[in-house]
Write a protein that holds these residues in place. Structure first.
Motif, mmCIF file in Angstrom:
data_model
loop_
_atom_site.group_PDB
_atom_site.id
_atom_site.type_symbol
_atom_site.label_atom_id
_atom_site.label_comp_id
_atom_site.label_asym_id
_atom_site.label_seq_id
_atom_site.Cartn_x
_atom_site.Cartn_y
_atom_site.Cartn_z
ATOM 1 N N ALA A 22 26.713 -19.829 -72.419
ATOM 2 C CA ALA A 22 26.129 -20.764 -73.365
ATOM 3 C C ALA A 22 24.838 -21.298 -72.793
ATOM 4 C CB ALA A 22 27.108 -21.907 -73.634
ATOM 5 N N ALA A 23 23.923 -21.701 -73.645
ATOM 6 C CA ALA A 23 22.644 -22.233 -73.175
ATOM 7 C C ALA A 23 22.894 -23.308 -72.138
ATOM 8 C CB ALA A 23 21.865 -22.811 -74.352
ATOM 9 N N LEU A 24 22.143 -23.241 -71.034
ATOM 10 C CA LEU A 24 22.379 -24.161 -69.932
ATOM 11 C C LEU A 24 22.053 -25.606 -70.321
ATOM 12 C CD1 LEU A 24 20.931 -22.057 -66.978
ATOM 13 C CD2 LEU A 24 23.293 -22.294 -67.722
ATOM 14 N N ALA A 37 6.933 -22.420 -77.386
ATOM 15 C CA ALA A 37 7.398 -21.048 -77.583
ATOM 16 C C ALA A 37 8.296 -20.616 -76.426
ATOM 17 C CB ALA A 37 6.208 -20.105 -77.712
ATOM 18 N N GLU A 38 9.314 -19.844 -76.740
ATOM 19 C CA GLU A 38 10.206 -19.321 -75.719
ATOM 20 C C GLU A 38 9.498 -18.202 -74.947
ATOM 21 O OE1 GLU A 38 14.894 -18.691 -75.949
ATOM 22 O OE2 GLU A 38 13.789 -17.079 -76.958
ATOM 23 N N LYS A 39 9.653 -18.225 -73.626
ATOM 24 C CA LYS A 39 9.045 -17.214 -72.764
ATOM 25 C C LYS A 39 10.136 -16.346 -72.153
ATOM 26 C CE LYS A 39 5.234 -20.344 -71.696
ATOM 27 N NZ LYS A 39 4.532 -21.107 -70.636
ATOM 28 N N LYS A 40 9.819 -15.068 -71.948
ATOM 29 C CA LYS A 40 10.826 -14.131 -71.435
ATOM 30 C C LYS A 40 10.339 -13.473 -70.146
ATOM 31 C CE LYS A 40 11.580 -10.085 -73.434
ATOM 32 N NZ LYS A 40 12.085 -9.043 -74.374
ATOM 33 N N ILE A 41 11.192 -13.537 -69.118
ATOM 34 C CA ILE A 41 10.976 -12.821 -67.870
ATOM 35 C C ILE A 41 11.975 -11.673 -67.810
ATOM 36 C CG2 ILE A 41 11.078 -12.941 -65.347
ATOM 37 C CD1 ILE A 41 8.732 -14.464 -66.542
ATOM 38 N N ARG A 291 13.236 -25.041 -69.283
ATOM 39 C CA ARG A 291 14.673 -24.838 -69.116
ATOM 40 C C ARG A 291 15.062 -23.417 -69.503
ATOM 41 N NH1 ARG A 291 17.591 -29.739 -68.911
ATOM 42 N NH2 ARG A 291 16.315 -31.579 -69.303
ATOM 43 N N ILE A 292 16.026 -22.852 -68.771
ATOM 44 C CA ILE A 292 16.576 -21.556 -69.158
ATOM 45 C C ILE A 292 17.474 -21.754 -70.365
ATOM 46 C CG2 ILE A 292 18.075 -19.652 -68.449
ATOM 47 C CD1 ILE A 292 17.186 -20.123 -65.587
#
Length: 535
Positions: A22-24, A37-41, A291-292
């Motif tokens: 679940a989302a942290l 905006a959500e960023k992706k690594i 936040r992750i």
């Protein structure tokens, strides 16, 4: 092409932790009330390739069956990594977690040089030296590191004289607008685990250096994410996840584990991606407002039927291997059953190797080291290349005499090295393989109470009797040490090496047939368990 599909027992490995989390934490909002905006690594990595540049037979297990198919190869990794980068061009980080320049004939003959151009063709961002990177000595390791375009990152390797770090302890990598700290840590037990001469001139530090580095990356370098690259094995990596603060991800290597599902400890994810270039690990981390928010882990089986190869890299591999083809393709025997090395207790391949050592030494028993490396040998011919894959360190054989008490104590210690519930006591590879010696044991019991019914050639072992033993010489060991067994009596170094012993044995006994050997039998774990991580 699929070969030799054989049934396997139902239990294949211990089920690991859940794949979803679940989302942290819920995303924080800007003053305007809208989230950024959500960023992706994307972390794409492999580990423990052990000198394997080409596609090869590989064993996969699922649904109660083992199957051997064609898989792997640097050309296949290159094509998939390029596709992964294209899907997230600003946020992808590509890594090699070590044990790269050891494990095959061409690597041994070239002292690692054959790996340089093909690995550079992958355009990796960073690499972590593994425990076997010292096989040709400190100078060769440093020379190879200069030839590789990806910088080495490892915190705990220092020059023994100057105490200067050999490589950067960590880097801050800017990706997708985020600062990603990548900290490297390799096996601190190398001087004891490998022949001592290999790591001469290198000092290895313990894990207590890690928390200060994590804190520094967080506070001084303002890292948004902290990734710990480790080559210490999955159980020890999990132990770090349970103690270190501020680490988001631990990428694990060394034990060749295939974590189909991430191991989750608090807010830290731990993953490992197999070996021999047969898998690629891909971990996606999504970050929003610091936040992750979510993560996604995929262990990708690099089956030839699913993924194509990069033609240019394949040509580069062929150029690198061409000088060694004639020698390594030479047939030295054959097998009527698949030979593989995918179990912590005993394997068909190692039973053949131990039998070969015993025949060469003319002794009552023989021991072969519990190595993890080498992909399976399907039914058919056995080549010089296969021999080098299973025995990439060729050394002369040693014989000597040991008491029944010594054998009992030695194997109690070795079982503790593999199955201890205390991760600090885990050490080395898997259980040494035997010929002429058998016993049953309980993996879950403490050291000193595991072994029952130890026998030599069918007879109960007598504590005070001396038994003759054959094993391999380790460069730098005391004369009285044989296969890590100390205080061996009447030691002799034979004028025959491990490779000669195996060639002679295969010439006489081919085609070999070897099912489940039944020499060392656990009474509380299934023979089908492919993992050291059973606690």
């Amino acid at each position: 092409m699929q070969q030799n599909t054989t049934p396997a027992p139902t239990l294949t490995r211990r089920k690991m932790c859940g794949t979803t989390l679940a989302a942290l934490a819920s995303a924080s909002f800007s003053r305007a009330g809208t989230p950024s905006a959500e960023k992706k690594i994307t972390l794409a990595f492999f580990a423990d390739i052990h000198g394997q540049l080409e596609e090869h037979p590989e064993m996969y297990w699922a649904g109660g069956r083992d199957e051997i198919v064609t898989a792997g190869g640097v050309a296949r990794i290159a094509k998939l990594m390029r596709e992964i980068r294209a899907a997230n061009p600003e946020g992808t980080i590509t890594l090699d977690l070590g044990d790269t320049i050891q494990g095959s004939g061409h690597v041994a003959m070239s002292e690692g040089v054959t790996m340089v151009d093909p690995i550079n063709a992958l355009k990796l961002d960073y690499w972590l030296p593994g425990n076997w990177e010292v096989i040709f000595g400190k100078k060769v390791l440093l020379d190879i590191s200069k030839k590789l375009t990806a910088p080495a990152v490892v915190a705990n390797m220092r020059d023994e004289n100057t105490q200067q770090r050999l490589f950067k302890p960590y880097v801050i990598h800017n990706a997708a607008g985020l600062k990603v700290a990548l900290i490297g840590f390799t096996d601190q037990d190398v001087p004891m685990r490998q022949p001592p001469s290999f790591s001469k001139g290198i000092h290895y530090e313990e894990t207590d250096i890690l928390q200060p580095l994590v804190d520094e990356a967080r506070k001084e370098s303002r890292a948004d994410l902290v990734v710990l690259m480790t080559h210490i094995g999955l159980p020890k990596a999990i132990a770090l996840a349970e103690t270190l603060k501020g680490v988001d991800v631990i990428l694990s290597a060394d034990t060749h584990e295939r974590t189909e599902e991430a191991v989750i400890r608090g807010s830290t994810w731990v993953v490992e991606a197999g070996a021999f270039g047969s898998h690629l690990g891909k971990l996606e981390i999504f970050v929003q407002d610091g936040r992750i928010t979510r993560r996604d882990w995929k262990l990708i089986e690099l089956r030839a039927s699913r993924y194509k190869e990069d033609a240019a890299v394949k040509e580069l591999v062929e150029k690198s291997l061409a000088p060694y083809r004639d020698n390594l393709n030479r047939v030295i025997g054959s097998t009527q059953s698949p030979l593989f090395r995918y179990a912590p207790v005993e394997t068909p391949a190692d039973a053949v190797l131990a039998d070969a050592l015993r025949a060469a030494g003319g002794t009552e028993i023989a021991l072969s080291n519990g190595f993890r490396f080498a992909y399976p040998i399907p039914v058919g011919n056995i080549t010089e290349n296969d021999l080098w894959n299973y025995y990439p360190i060729n050394s002369r054989l040693k014989t000597g005499k040991v008491s029944g008490t010594q054998l009992q104590q030695f194997f109690e210690r070795e079982l503790e090295n593999v199955f201890s519930k205390n991760t600090k006591r885990l050490f080395g590879g898997w259980v040494p393989r035997t010929s002429g010696l058998t016993f049953n044991f309980h993996a879950g019991r403490p050291e000193g109470r595991r072994i029952i019914d130890m026998r030599i050639n069918g007879q109960p072992v007598q504590a005070d009797r001396l038994y003759t033993l054959t094993s391999c010489e380790r460069e730098g060991d005391l004369e009285s040490t044989v296969c890590r067994m100390r205080d061996v009596m009447d030691v002799q170094v034979l004028d025959v090496d491990a490779h000669q012993a195996v060639r002679r044995y295969l010439k006489e006994h081919s085609p070999v047939t070897m099912g489940q050997p039944g020499r060392i039998v656990s009474l509380d774990i299934s023979p089908a368990v492919r993992s050291q991580f059973i606690n």
